[in-house]
Scaffold this motif. Structure first.
Motif, PDB file in Angstrom:
ATOM      1  N   LYS A  93       0.866  -1.107   0.044  1.00 34.56           N
ATOM      2  CA  LYS A  93       0.207   0.000   0.164  1.00 34.56           C
ATOM      3  C   LYS A  93       0.870   1.238   0.009  1.00 34.56           C
ATOM      4  CE  LYS A  93      -4.016  -2.170   2.565  1.00 34.56           C
ATOM      5  NZ  LYS A  93      -4.958  -1.949   3.311  1.00 34.56           N
ATOM      6  N   TRP A  94       0.501   2.148  -0.905  1.00 29.76           N
ATOM      7  CA  TRP A  94       1.576   3.419  -1.206  1.00 29.76           C
ATOM      8  C   TRP A  94       0.565   4.726  -1.080  1.00 29.76           C
ATOM      9  CZ3 TRP A  94       6.584   2.624  -2.611  1.00 29.76           C
ATOM     10  CH2 TRP A  94       6.836   1.216  -2.765  1.00 29.76           C
ATOM     11  N   ARG A  95       1.226   5.717  -0.753  1.00 30.13           N
ATOM     12  CA  ARG A  95       0.641   7.003  -0.980  1.00 30.13           C
ATOM     13  C   ARG A  95       1.670   7.993  -1.871  1.00 30.13           C
ATOM     14  NH1 ARG A  95      -1.757  10.307   3.998  1.00 30.13           N
ATOM     15  NH2 ARG A  95      -3.189   8.626   3.785  1.00 30.13           N
ATOM     16  N   PHE A  96       0.837   8.463  -2.790  1.00 29.36           N
ATOM     17  CA  PHE A  96       1.439   9.698  -3.741  1.00 29.36           C
ATOM     18  C   PHE A  96       1.230  10.902  -3.034  1.00 29.36           C
ATOM     19  CE2 PHE A  96       0.792   5.954  -6.720  1.00 29.36           C
ATOM     20  CZ  PHE A  96       2.100   5.625  -6.871  1.00 29.36           C
ATOM     21  N   VAL A  97       2.339  11.642  -2.807  1.00 31.37           N
ATOM     22  CA  VAL A  97       2.255  12.965  -2.124  1.00 31.37           C
ATOM     23  C   VAL A  97       2.554  13.941  -3.152  1.00 31.37           C
ATOM     24  CG1 VAL A  97       2.735  14.227  -0.028  1.00 31.37           C
ATOM     25  CG2 VAL A  97       2.628  11.673  -0.016  1.00 31.37           C
ATOM     26  N   PHE A  98       1.847  15.104  -3.078  1.00 40.09           N
ATOM     27  CA  PHE A  98       2.198  16.129  -4.142  1.00 40.09           C
ATOM     28  C   PHE A  98       2.633  17.302  -3.618  1.00 40.09           C
ATOM     29  CE2 PHE A  98      -1.506  13.639  -5.652  1.00 40.09           C
ATOM     30  CZ  PHE A  98      -0.734  12.566  -6.640  1.00 40.09           C
ATOM     31  N   GLY A  99       3.462  18.307  -4.271  1.00 41.80           N
ATOM     32  CA  GLY A  99       3.940  19.494  -3.886  1.00 41.80           C
ATOM     33  C   GLY A  99       5.321  19.514  -3.407  1.00 41.80           C
ATOM     34  N   ALA A 100       6.175  20.679  -3.468  1.00 48.09           N
ATOM     35  CA  ALA A 100       7.428  20.522  -3.359  1.00 48.09           C
ATOM     36  C   ALA A 100       7.721  20.382  -1.753  1.00 48.09           C
ATOM     37  CB  ALA A 100       8.081  21.997  -3.532  1.00 48.09           C
ATOM     38  N   ASN A 101       6.691  20.612  -0.799  1.00 51.57           N
ATOM     39  CA  ASN A 101       6.896  20.399   0.439  1.00 51.57           C
ATOM     40  C   ASN A 101       5.753  19.401   0.929  1.00 51.57           C
ATOM     41  OD1 ASN A 101       8.546  22.561   1.008  1.00 51.57           O
ATOM     42  ND2 ASN A 101       6.855  24.038   0.572  1.00 51.57           N
TER      43      ASN A 101
END
Length: 346
Positions: A93-101
């Motif tokens: 199970k994975w989470r893709f996280v967005f944004g430079a921070n």
């Protein structure tokens, strides 16, 4: 008899057990949380910053195939790509996280799901459950360009002895490597560049992921038949093989199509050839690939690239469903040509 011998075809098959990864492929390789990830280049040159990266099949395909393997809690730091980056979740199970921070939204995925991330925006990913997980990755074009890292990654990397040269070469000072005299260092993106890499709204990004449970058979697929289905996943435009564009259509081009094949026990796909590159990744089950030069038995995690124009078929010889993802090397794949002379209607 085919010119493609069993020996020749075996060289186009990369078994999961034979994958050779690298734990310091990128500038973030030693930073806490990212120091246990493995990167793989299966087909094509990929985007590794370390020349020690093993390339299993260097033949140009019009796209690259790679992978990431990470344990629980391990992260892949925020970065941006110039071409498409598409993920098939094999395990974990994975989470893709967005944004430079890491504060501009996220998408959670699990085995069998597919997600694609727009070009020119920051993304990272984290393994969220116990054990080790494996992501199969498709990068667009023969040359996907170099990664743009978020500003925080540069500072963390330098703290742990890693430096990145202009052009993408990684220097590991902890191994005694020196920055060549006169070499120019890669610089973190400035404010103007960060504005160029702005994150689209989550209402848009959510459209770029498909859960396994939501994948649907296309009855117009020329490969469909008793016990066989082919599902549409990524299609920039309408294609010549019975597939309309979508369901994933981005504001950027992938220039490849992604499909899912499902074969029930004993089901077969008759001999046919394709006019574009075809790469098969087995998600689960057992899949027989056959041609007049022999057959190969593929298992979960195996990757096979099929020569253009080779007459070939598939069979599920096992008691469980065979599920495989297929990358076709054109935005609009042509109809397959079947051995008995039948051409699927366009």
């Amino acid at each position: 008899m085919s010119d493609w011998t069993l020996e020749a075809m075996e060289k186009r098959l990369v078994r999961y057990a034979d994958l050779k990864g690298l734990k310091n492929a990128f500038i973030d390789a030693r930073t806490p949380g990212s120091d246990r990830k493995e990167n793989f280049t299966i087909i094509g040159p990929g985007v590794s910053e370390n020349p020690a990266q093993v390339v299993h099949i260097p033949e140009a395909h019009g796209f690259n195939i790679g992978a990431a393997r990470q344990p629980f809690g391990c992260t892949n730091s925020q970065h941006s790509h110039l071409t498409a980056e598409t993920f098939v979740v094999h395990t974990g199970k994975w989470r893709f996280v967005f944004g430079a921070n890491k504060d501009e939204g996220y998408i959670d995925v699990e085995p069998g799901d597919v997600a694609t991330v727009p070009t020119h925006m920051f993304r990272g990913f984290e393994k969220r459950d116990e054990g080790t997980g494996f992501l199969f990755v498709v990068l667009g074009h023969d040359d996907p360009g170099k990664v743009v890292w978020a500003p925080s990654v540069f500072k963390m990397a330098e703290d742990f002895g890693l430096k990145l040269l202009k052009g993408g070469k990684l220097i590991d000072t902890t191994l005694g490597e020196k920055v060549p005299e006169g070499a120019e260092m890669e610089q973190p993106p400035d404010a103007a560049k960060l504005r160029e890499l702005a994150t689209p709204p989550m209402s848009e990004l959510a459209k770029y992921a498909v859960k396994a449970a939501d994948m649907r058979a296309n009855p117009n697929s020329p490969l469909s038949g008793p016990g066989v289905e082919e599902d549409a996943l990524i299609g920039d435009v309408d294609a010549g093989d019975g597939f309309a564009a979508g369901p994933i259509i981005g504001h950027w081009r992938h220039d490849f199509a992604l499909r899912r094949l499902k074969l029930e026990t004993g089901a077969t796909i008759p001999a046919h050839s394709r006019s574009e590159q075809e790469v098969i990744f087995v998600q689960s089950g057992t899949l027989e690939f056959n041609w007049d030069g022999g057959k190969l038995i593929l298992g979960a995690g195996d990757t096979l690239t099929v020569p253009i124009g080779l007459m070939h078929g598939y069979r599920n010889p096992a008691s469980a469903d065979a599920i495989a993802f297929v990358i076709r090397g054109a935005a609009a794949p042509a109809a397959p040509v079947f051995a008995e002379g039948r051409v699927a209607a366009e």
